[in-house]
Design a protein around this motif. Structure first.
Motif, PDB file in Angstrom:
ATOM      1  N   UNK A  45      31.152  39.730  38.305  1.00 14.42           N
ATOM      2  CA  UNK A  45      31.585  40.042  39.666  1.00 14.42           C
ATOM      3  C   UNK A  45      31.270  38.889  40.615  1.00 14.42           C
ATOM      4  N   UNK A  46      30.144  38.227  40.373  1.00 11.07           N
ATOM      5  CA  UNK A  46      29.748  37.093  41.211  1.00 11.07           C
ATOM      6  C   UNK A  46      30.759  35.961  41.105  1.00 11.07           C
ATOM      7  N   UNK A  47      31.222  35.685  39.884  1.00  8.55           N
ATOM      8  CA  UNK A  47      32.198  34.618  39.684  1.00  8.55           C
ATOM      9  C   UNK A  47      33.519  34.963  40.373  1.00  8.55           C
ATOM     10  N   UNK A  48      33.911  36.238  40.266  1.00 11.57           N
ATOM     11  CA  UNK A  48      35.142  36.669  40.951  1.00 11.57           C
ATOM     12  C   UNK A  48      34.993  36.513  42.465  1.00 11.57           C
ATOM     13  N   UNK A  49      33.834  36.937  42.980  1.00 15.50           N
ATOM     14  CA  UNK A  49      33.594  36.842  44.420  1.00 15.50           C
ATOM     15  C   UNK A  49      33.611  35.388  44.872  1.00 15.50           C
ATOM     16  N   UNK A  50      32.991  34.524  44.080  1.00 16.45           N
ATOM     17  CA  UNK A  50      32.885  33.108  44.438  1.00 16.45           C
ATOM     18  C   UNK A  50      34.274  32.475  44.591  1.00 16.45           C
ATOM     19  N   UNK A  51      35.192  32.878  43.713  1.00 20.09           N
ATOM     20  CA  UNK A  51      36.552  32.316  43.777  1.00 20.09           C
ATOM     21  C   UNK A  51      37.188  32.610  45.143  1.00 20.09           C
ATOM     22  N   UNK A  52      36.960  33.826  45.652  1.00 19.55           N
ATOM     23  CA  UNK A  52      37.503  34.185  46.976  1.00 19.55           C
ATOM     24  C   UNK A  52      36.796  33.401  48.080  1.00 19.55           C
ATOM     25  N   UNK A  53      35.468  33.338  47.980  1.00 15.73           N
ATOM     26  CA  UNK A  53      34.687  32.654  49.016  1.00 15.73           C
ATOM     27  C   UNK A  53      35.065  31.170  49.063  1.00 15.73           C
ATOM     28  N   UNK A  54      35.216  30.559  47.883  1.00 17.06           N
ATOM     29  CA  UNK A  54      35.562  29.131  47.824  1.00 17.06           C
ATOM     30  C   UNK A  54      36.914  28.853  48.474  1.00 17.06           C
ATOM     31  N   UNK A  55      37.807  29.823  48.398  1.00 19.04           N
ATOM     32  CA  UNK A  55      39.128  29.655  49.034  1.00 19.04           C
ATOM     33  C   UNK A  55      39.089  29.989  50.522  1.00 19.04           C
ATOM     34  N   UNK A  56      37.916  30.439  50.973  1.00 19.25           N
ATOM     35  CA  UNK A  56      37.796  30.823  52.380  1.00 19.25           C
ATOM     36  C   UNK A  56      38.324  32.219  52.651  1.00 19.25           C
ATOM     37  N   UNK A  57      38.512  33.007  51.580  1.00 17.17           N
ATOM     38  CA  UNK A  57      39.017  34.374  51.746  1.00 17.17           C
ATOM     39  C   UNK A  57      37.877  35.385  51.729  1.00 17.17           C
ATOM     40  N   UNK A  58      38.151  36.560  52.282  1.00 16.26           N
ATOM     41  CA  UNK A  58      37.187  37.657  52.216  1.00 16.26           C
ATOM     42  C   UNK A  58      37.168  38.215  50.798  1.00 16.26           C
ATOM     43  N   UNK A  59      35.979  38.605  50.345  1.00 15.51           N
ATOM     44  CA  UNK A  59      35.874  39.196  49.013  1.00 15.51           C
ATOM     45  C   UNK A  59      36.422  40.625  49.083  1.00 15.51           C
ATOM     46  N   UNK A  60      37.385  40.989  48.203  1.00 14.30           N
ATOM     47  CA  UNK A  60      37.966  42.332  48.272  1.00 14.30           C
ATOM     48  C   UNK A  60      36.928  43.427  47.976  1.00 14.30           C
ATOM     49  N   UNK A  61      37.184  44.596  48.550  1.00 12.71           N
ATOM     50  CA  UNK A  61      36.260  45.717  48.400  1.00 12.71           C
ATOM     51  C   UNK A  61      36.085  46.140  46.944  1.00 12.71           C
ATOM     52  N   UNK A  62      37.128  45.959  46.114  1.00 13.02           N
ATOM     53  CA  UNK A  62      36.980  46.413  44.717  1.00 13.02           C
ATOM     54  C   UNK A  62      36.098  45.465  43.899  1.00 13.02           C
ATOM     55  N   UNK A  63      35.667  44.361  44.496  1.00 14.13           N
ATOM     56  CA  UNK A  63      34.626  43.529  43.875  1.00 14.13           C
ATOM     57  C   UNK A  63      33.279  43.838  44.538  1.00 14.13           C
ATOM     58  N   UNK A  64      33.303  43.943  45.858  1.00 11.50           N
ATOM     59  CA  UNK A  64      32.058  44.160  46.608  1.00 11.50           C
ATOM     60  C   UNK A  64      31.390  45.489  46.249  1.00 11.50           C
TER      61      UNK A  64
END
Ligand SMILES: [Zn+2]
Length: 226
Positions: A45-64
């Motif tokens: 889940x951390x790796x998925x979240x990081x991909x969003x953060x690196x793009x400057x996007x909000x992490x989606x709720x279904x990961x959070x």
């Protein structure tokens, strides 16, 4: 006891969370720390979240939400937890509530520290740092901890300075705009639980007056929970 903790920036929420943690012997879990731990530990889940953060996007709720659920079910949280910093909108509140229910976790208490928006902003902007000791709180807007008359630390007479973050009015306003939004923001997510309690759910919704001193607010909180 499982507790959800709400309060605006400047309301002393961090300090009250620490008091609560001592009182209830349960971990004080901040949503930001959950992200950092998962990213640092390179969890799926951390790796998925990081991909969003690196793009400057909000992490989606279904990961959070699964990340939060995972943290709430770790060994140190068996006897309870204090969750702070999530949810921030009514949709997240609903999703969190559903996820807790599915996981068999019962939300016992929701605390809302109530503080007027202008006052919350003053409390942030009024903070002064002591050059000699970080643990000497001074605030030009709080009488109980006002600096000495000559503008030095009220405890030791050390020189006082401000933190750049505390003086960034734009950033403070942006955070507060999200928090105080009672329709789509953080307050709306708190009210989701208030409404559930009003409809008969077994949740205690505890509004807490954030205006008195840190000590007094802490004492009221402990009393409310007792
Ligand atoms: Zn000092």
């Amino acid at each position: 006891m499982n507790i959800l903790f709400f309060g605006p920036n400047g309301s002393g929420k961090g300090t009250q969370g620490a008091i609560l943690k001592e009182q209830c012997h349960v971990p004080h879990i901040e949503s930001g720390a959950i992200f950092r731990e998962n990213i640092k530990g390179a969890t799926a889940l951390g790796l998925q979240a990081k991909a969003f953060i690196d793009r400057g996007d909000l992490v989606p709720d279904d990961i959070t939400i699964p990340m939060i659920l995972d943290r709430l079910q770790q060994a140190d949280a068996k006897a309870g937890w204090i969750l702070d910093g999530f949810p921030r909108n009514p949709n997240q509140a609903r999703m969190l509530h559903d996820a807790l229910t599915r996981a068999g976790l019962v939300l016992d208490v929701v605390v809302e520290i109530i503080l007027d928006r202008e006052l919350a902003k003053q409390r942030i902007m009024g903070r002064r740092l002591c050059a000699k000791d970080n643990n000497h709180p001074n605030n030009i807007y709080i009488e109980a901890i006002a600096p000495a008359a000559n503008g030095t630390c009220r405890v030791c007479g050390g020189a006082l300075s401000t933190r750049a973050d505390d003086q960034d009015e734009g950033a403070i306003n942006k955070r507060h705009a999200i928090y105080y939004d009672a329709v789509n923001g953080t307050l709306a997510s708190a009210y989701f639980f208030r409404d559930l309690a009003a409809q008969g759910a077994a949740i205690r919704y505890l509004p807490l007056d954030g205006r008195p001193s840190v000590k007094e607010v802490g004492a009221s909180l402990v009393k409310l929970l007792g």
